[in-house]
Design a protein around this motif. Sequence first.
Motif, PDB file in Angstrom:
ATOM      1  N   THR A  73      74.961 -32.315  76.105  1.00 50.28           N
ATOM      2  CA  THR A  73      75.734 -31.225  76.704  1.00 50.28           C
ATOM      3  C   THR A  73      74.934 -30.585  77.832  1.00 50.28           C
ATOM      4  O   THR A  73      73.705 -30.689  77.887  1.00 50.28           O
ATOM      5  N   ILE A  74      75.642 -29.922  78.709  1.00 48.46           N
ATOM      6  CA  ILE A  74      74.972 -29.260  79.836  1.00 48.46           C
ATOM      7  C   ILE A  74      74.000 -28.201  79.331  1.00 48.46           C
ATOM      8  O   ILE A  74      72.890 -28.046  79.866  1.00 48.46           O
ATOM      9  N   HIS A  75      74.385 -27.469  78.297  1.00 50.10           N
ATOM     10  CA  HIS A  75      73.506 -26.428  77.754  1.00 50.10           C
ATOM     11  C   HIS A  75      72.173 -27.030  77.293  1.00 50.10           C
ATOM     12  O   HIS A  75      71.108 -26.460  77.533  1.00 50.10           O
ATOM     13  N   LYS A  76      72.233 -28.196  76.625  1.00 52.67           N
ATOM     14  CA  LYS A  76      71.012 -28.810  76.121  1.00 52.67           C
ATOM     15  C   LYS A  76      70.169 -29.419  77.242  1.00 52.67           C
ATOM     16  O   LYS A  76      68.985 -29.713  77.054  1.00 52.67           O
ATOM     17  N   SER A  77      70.765 -29.643  78.412  1.00 55.62           N
ATOM     18  CA  SER A  77      70.026 -30.276  79.501  1.00 55.62           C
ATOM     19  C   SER A  77      69.169 -29.301  80.291  1.00 55.62           C
ATOM     20  O   SER A  77      68.390 -29.711  81.150  1.00 55.62           O
ATOM     21  N   LYS A  78      69.303 -28.014  80.022  1.00 50.12           N
ATOM     22  CA  LYS A  78      68.561 -27.016  80.791  1.00 50.12           C
ATOM     23  C   LYS A  78      67.061 -27.264  80.678  1.00 50.12           C
ATOM     24  O   LYS A  78      66.516 -27.420  79.593  1.00 50.12           O
ATOM     25  N   GLY A  79      66.393 -27.324  81.840  1.00 53.42           N
ATOM     26  CA  GLY A  79      64.956 -27.573  81.864  1.00 53.42           C
ATOM     27  C   GLY A  79      64.585 -29.045  81.959  1.00 53.42           C
ATOM     28  O   GLY A  79      63.408 -29.362  82.126  1.00 53.42           O
ATOM     29  N   LEU A  80      65.575 -29.955  81.834  1.00 51.35           N
ATOM     30  CA  LEU A  80      65.303 -31.386  81.910  1.00 51.35           C
ATOM     31  C   LEU A  80      65.606 -31.917  83.307  1.00 51.35           C
ATOM     32  O   LEU A  80      66.290 -31.261  84.091  1.00 51.35           O
ATOM     33  N   GLU A  81      65.122 -33.109  83.591  1.00 51.31           N
ATOM     34  CA  GLU A  81      65.389 -33.755  84.874  1.00 51.31           C
ATOM     35  C   GLU A  81      65.546 -35.246  84.646  1.00 51.31           C
ATOM     36  O   GLU A  81      64.829 -35.846  83.844  1.00 51.31           O
ATOM     37  N   PHE A  82      66.528 -35.837  85.334  1.00 53.94           N
ATOM     38  CA  PHE A  82      66.766 -37.272  85.244  1.00 53.94           C
ATOM     39  C   PHE A  82      66.982 -37.814  86.655  1.00 53.94           C
ATOM     40  O   PHE A  82      67.516 -37.125  87.520  1.00 53.94           O
ATOM     41  N   ASP A  83      66.595 -39.070  86.869  1.00 51.92           N
ATOM     42  CA  ASP A  83      66.813 -39.678  88.178  1.00 51.92           C
ATOM     43  C   ASP A  83      68.310 -39.713  88.521  1.00 51.92           C
ATOM     44  O   ASP A  83      68.701 -39.460  89.659  1.00 51.92           O
ATOM     45  N   ASN A  84      69.114 -40.047  87.526  1.00 48.04           N
ATOM     46  CA  ASN A  84      70.548 -40.219  87.755  1.00 48.04           C
ATOM     47  C   ASN A  84      71.337 -39.373  86.760  1.00 48.04           C
ATOM     48  O   ASN A  84      71.126 -39.490  85.548  1.00 48.04           O
ATOM     49  N   VAL A  85      72.209 -38.537  87.262  1.00 43.74           N
ATOM     50  CA  VAL A  85      73.030 -37.669  86.412  1.00 43.74           C
ATOM     51  C   VAL A  85      74.498 -37.935  86.702  1.00 43.74           C
ATOM     52  O   VAL A  85      74.928 -37.952  87.859  1.00 43.74           O
ATOM     53  N   LEU A  86      75.267 -38.146  85.623  1.00 46.92           N
ATOM     54  CA  LEU A  86      76.707 -38.333  85.734  1.00 46.92           C
ATOM     55  C   LEU A  86      77.402 -37.231  84.953  1.00 46.92           C
ATOM     56  O   LEU A  86      77.059 -36.978  83.786  1.00 46.92           O
ATOM     57  N   ILE A  87      78.351 -36.562  85.593  1.00 46.13           N
ATOM     58  CA  ILE A  87      79.071 -35.451  84.957  1.00 46.13           C
ATOM     59  C   ILE A  87      80.551 -35.800  84.933  1.00 46.13           C
ATOM     60  O   ILE A  87      81.285 -35.537  85.889  1.00 46.13           O
ATOM     61  N   PRO A  88      81.008 -36.446  83.851  1.00 47.25           N
ATOM     62  CA  PRO A  88      82.435 -36.749  83.738  1.00 47.25           C
ATOM     63  C   PRO A  88      83.202 -35.523  83.236  1.00 47.25           C
ATOM     64  O   PRO A  88      82.611 -34.587  82.668  1.00 47.25           O
ATOM     65  N   PHE A  89      84.510 -35.529  83.455  1.00 48.10           N
ATOM     66  CA  PHE A  89      85.378 -34.446  82.975  1.00 48.10           C
ATOM     67  C   PHE A  89      84.879 -33.082  83.464  1.00 48.10           C
ATOM     68  O   PHE A  89      84.778 -32.115  82.698  1.00 48.10           O
ATOM     69  N   CYS A  90      84.568 -33.033  84.756  1.00 48.98           N
ATOM     70  CA  CYS A  90      84.085 -31.779  85.339  1.00 48.98           C
ATOM     71  C   CYS A  90      85.288 -30.894  85.683  1.00 48.98           C
ATOM     72  O   CYS A  90      85.485 -30.465  86.826  1.00 48.98           O
ATOM     73  N   ASP A  91      86.107 -30.647  84.676  1.00 48.58           N
ATOM     74  CA  ASP A  91      87.332 -29.856  84.867  1.00 48.58           C
ATOM     75  C   ASP A  91      87.535 -28.889  83.699  1.00 48.58           C
ATOM     76  O   ASP A  91      88.658 -28.578  83.340  1.00 48.58           O
TER      77      ASP A  91
END
Length: 638
Positions: free
Chosen positions: A283-301
């Motif tokens: 989840t976006i909340h759990k990703s706070k503080g992390l970094e990835f080379d490639n990020v995909l955000i599906p269902f951005c609605d």
Amino acid sequence: MFNNVFFEEVIKTTTAELEADNIPQKVLFETAYADAVQIPHCTGQQGCVRIDLLPNKDYKQSVLDYLTTAVAELLAKGYQQKDIAILVRSKGVIQDIADTFVRRFGNDVSIVSDEAFRLDASLAVNVLIDALHLLTHPDDNCARGRLIINYQQKVLGKTITDSQLLVVASVKEKGNQAKEELQRLRNEAQLHHLNSLLPAEYVSQREYLIQMPVMDLVDKLFSLFQLNRLDGQSAYLCTFYDTLSEYLNDHPADIDDFLKEWSDNLSGKTIQSDEIEGIRLITIHKSKGLEFDNVLIPFCDWELEKTTTIWCETKDKEEPFNAIPVVPVDFSKTSMTGTVYESDYRQEHFQNTVDNMNLLYVAFTRAAKNLFITGKRMSASTLKKRMDNETTVNRSQAIELSLENIAARLSGSIYTADNADEPIHFEYGSLSPVETAGMSKETDGNPFTSPIHTLPIRIETFPHVVSFRQSNKSRDFVKGYEDNLGERNRYIQMGNILHQLFSTIYTEADIESKLNELEQEGIVYNDEITSSELRHRIEVAMQSVQVKDWFSPKWQLFNECTILQYDKETDETTEHRPDRVMTDGNEMIIVDFKFGKPREEYKEQVRRYISLLICMGYQNVSGYLWYVMQNEIVKVNQ
């Protein structure tokens, strides 16, 4: 570059909506994000951003298709699975994503969720927990079975089935054996068979192991079960050791108490590691503080505001709406606007706007190289309403309203939005193969801009070769007073408590409150030292006229204050800390509390204190040694 332009335009769009809704905090919102600017540490336009807003028809399946296509493209470019993260607003779509990846990629691609990074997902940690549990619950055959399967199959790598491991040939009945006797023999045979599959020392030395300090015991279990054979467990084990150490700092070293806390809370702790190969799905909340080379955000609605109940204070409302302190109100713009609760709607709407913008910022700034977003395109009628600054209801709408301006500001970007029934496509930058996709790093010595290299670390344990031996000084400290080991311990503990008490009180009147404090902390009430015995010792000590004078209110006190001594020749500073230093303005007295036999070095210590105070400019300085247990006072001459 992209994120700076993107958020400037989205914030501009959102601010216009707040103004249209007469939200008074719109200036505050605009100001809050005015300095939300990313400063890139690399040059060039390496990396890629793609935004696809899809029409409503077959929307869900279309998003999943776009998602798997993007992942396949990244893998084809040479990126590893662990370099890819899929961020979602809520867990509701995780199962659909996982099922789609299984159908598209089979076993070639792994999806790793947050659960895989919990401590209780670690094989090595689970072996340690089961081994600890079985030591204190030797009759728990379920735990024994789990431990055997993990040890034999996964640690030792034996290709043997669960049935072959756990099932033993039945004991045949002989003659007229009673059923109870036959069952007992069968149980013994089963237990003997199961124990033979565990490390021999773990079974035979159970009583010894269970008496070890918990941290040493875990080290021993690590060695006995050969957990060093396992790969990819170091991050889990390091975090487990840290967790255990933190627990032991604040709690008694009881195995069962730790296991209960483990079950209730500690097992859910997560690690930060790239040892697990797989695409992160979080989840976006759990990703706070992390970094990835490639990020995909599906269902951005996702919905920006949900119809829910909020509690509104009524103290400023007109009658009869202020009859009770708070009232529950269904939150919605249509039902609250034009009522006495309109100000409550505006406040709640403003908070929702801020929260959603923060969430979007977190999601978009997790990508180091490539960012892929898929959301829902508005219909023509909905777009017309939103163009008139009507409040957006989902995240994609704000993106769509800003996307054309973003494309106009970013030179070289692609923006297509022709047919209302076709996807809107935005692209900025290019997706390069992994060999050339890395951002150039300046070799300026800055550790925050240097390339990141993962170094393999393995946990190892080694036998304890150091044993405790009492020094001569330690033996002399208690020799002559108490012969029994238990009495020695009581004597030392009594001295420690008295030293703590006398070095922290100011006057005799403080003794009772300090004793109560020690009792509340559990220091006094135990099998070794009783409250009555301690009070008796204090009463005896305070019978001395000189001691009573030391603890009278006439003195200005410096309790355990540090004296710093600087040596010019060595350029070193030494700390000295007398137990009690006091002055009445005319004389300075130093008292050091001792609880063992008199020793000459104690006098040298007090003489050093006296010299230091004289060097500091104090006059008429005297020093004393107070042997508390013997109630003997020795004046130390300089």
